[in-house]
Design a protein around this motif. Structure first.
Motif: not given
Length: 514
Positions: A7-22
């Protein structure tokens, strides 16, 4: 594995954009409030743990903030390093203390006024519960120790006036200052005569004479200047950087980089000198310099021509030749009057592991791999829509603004500031499309233009600056909003272990988390 099939793990894609909070704001100004020149923040720096944050301002003050939300239930450092970076945490800081680091000076030999403005702050290694940091203005670097001290309050340091006659001290509580008066036999009102020849003890001694009592131990934070490193730079200091050996640091001005030992303030070693024999032959100046985070023999410095040089201190005492040169080749036919000005690098930062260098020039952020000097591995357009307005930016001197940049502790993202108090966050993992524009306000995702503040006077006196030739002007940004060159977000810092950013908008310190 099942039945021999791997079983070969699928390559991880780039991380999701962050949601910034004050998260927090310190020194928030009310609508229409005029900002004092001396209160404008000019430097920001987290310490290595992220538990302390320091800011410096144009009035020469250093203000320290302390993390409060993790103080009581914090794990070990190893637990922190293992902590999942993606966990959303709400960091909270509180004001800790402030001190006057630099005062305005005047160089009588050169008839030069030296401003008190703090150019850079760097944290040093902590010891015995004390905090250590370096701060610099244009000419002088200072090494500070900030520590909690117990202040003793003394009372009952007295004798009975009836027993002592004329030369007595009335019964009262007194502080340590009274102690020195008594030790010298002198009061605030004049010398006592009870030690003179005509003094005689009453029969049976003095029953009212008693030892002083310590009534309380108050703790107060004291900032003490341990060392002053001066008279080593002819031009304005633009960078200081600690070495990973914990013993040395560098300071850089337009033409030279000096190496100091923290314990020796009257001697430094000139390790880089780009000053030509004839100043008319000068083609570039040093704009920023930083030590490698783990290799104590390696440092990098950037120039006004858009190049970064990697220097190995083991090669020679004076590093005339560089170990590596990083610069991007100019596209043929793209040269203009502004090409060299906007190519000047205003800031460089090493990534946490030292593999990458992030650089900021006027229009872009560039990420460089120190093993690949053919060109940057990624380029991020910060405010490309200003390119048609370069003539206006040159006229009002904005083209010489020095924006800083920063990397996240995990190396997945980079950030830098822009005009209208906006800053941008980019994902730098291959394949990432993250490019978030935020505003330094309580609603960071609003992307509107704040009320224009009073234009600040030009403070730079560097070789690379020119005379101000016009008034400040506004334009239109990518969203169609009027664009304000007078409000600029020059200084920001990324927390070393969490997705948290501190940035300075005039005299206000804004903090965000994701």
């Amino acid at each position: 594995m099942n039945g021999g099939d791997e079983v070969v793990a699928a390559p991880a894609g780039p991380p999701q954009p962050l949601e910034w909070k004050f998260s927090q704001v310190f020194g928030e100004r009310t609508a229409g409030e005029e900002v004092q020149e001396v209160d404008i923040i000019s430097a920001i720096e987290f310490d290595k743990s992220g538990d302390h944050l320091a800011t410096g301002d144009r009035g020469g003050r250093v203000v320290l903030f302390e993390r409060t939300d993790t103080k009581d239930h914090r794990g070990s450092r190893r637990d922190l390093e293992r902590m999942d970076y993606s966990i959303s945490r709400h960091p909270e800081f509180r004001y800790k203390t402030e001190f006057q680091s630099h005062e305005p000076e005047f160089d009588y030999l050169k008839s030069l006024e030296i401003e008190e403005k703090i150019n850079k702050i760097k944290w040093c290694q902590t010891a015995n519960g004390a905090l250590f940091l370096l701060s610099t203005n244009d000419k002088t670097i200072k090494y500070w120790k900030v520590q909690e001290k117990k202040v003793k309050k003394i009372s009952d340091m007295n004798v009975d006036p009836k027993a002592m006659g004329n030369g007595s001290i009335a019964s009262s509580s007194s502080s340590s200052s009274s102690r020195s008066f008594l030790a010298n036999g002198v009061s605030p009102d004049g010398p006592y005569n009870y030690l003179s020849n005509d003094f005689s003890f009453p029969p049976g001694g003095i029953p009212s004479l008693r030892l002083p009592l310590v009534t309380s131990h108050e703790t107060s934070l004291m900032a003490r200047c341990r060392r002053v490193y001066a008279h080593a730079h002819d031009y304005h200091i633009n960078s200081i950087s600690n070495n990973s050996d914990g013993e040395t640091f560098i300071s850089a001005d337009d033409l030279r980089i000096n190496l100091w030992n923290l314990e020796i303030s009257n001697q430094s070693f000139n390790i880089v000198d780009v000053k030509p024999a004839n100043m008319e032959d000068l083609t570039e100046v040093i704009t920023s310099a930083e030590f490698h985070p783990t290799h104590c023999n390696t440092l990098a410095y950037s120039s006004s021509k858009g190049s970064i040089r990697l220097v190995d201190l083991r090669q020679s005492a004076l590093c005339d030749s560089h170990a590596k040169l990083f610069e991007e080749q100019e596209a043929p036919g793209s040269r203009s009057f502004f090409t060299e000005i906007i190519a000047s690098i205003s800031d460089i930062k090493f990534g946490k592991d030292g593999r990458y260098i992030l650089s900021r020039d006027y229009m872009t952020l560039k990420l460089w791999d120190i093993n690949m000097d053919s060109g940057p591995v990624a380029t991020f357009q910060v405010h490309e829509y200003l390119r048609p307005k370069l003539c206006d930016l040159y006229e009002n001197d904005s083209i010489f603004d020095k924006f800083e940049c920063c990397l996240s502790g995990d190396g997945l993202r980079v950030s830098t500031g822009s005009y209208s108090n906006l800053f941008r966050v980019f994902g730098c993992v291959p394949g990432s499309t993250e490019a978030t524009t935020l505003e330094a306000s309580k609603n960071p995702m609003r992307r509107q233009v704040p009320t224009p503040s009073r234009p600040s006077r030009s403070l730079g006196n560097s070789i690379t600056r020119v005379v101000r030739r016009g008034a400040e002007s506004t334009g239109v940004d990518a969203n169609g909003n009027s664009f304000d060159f007078t409000t600029k977000l020059l200084h920001l810092a990324w927390h070393p272990t969490e997705n948290s950013i501190a940035c300075a908008a005039a005299n206000s310190l804004y903090m965000y988390y994701a």
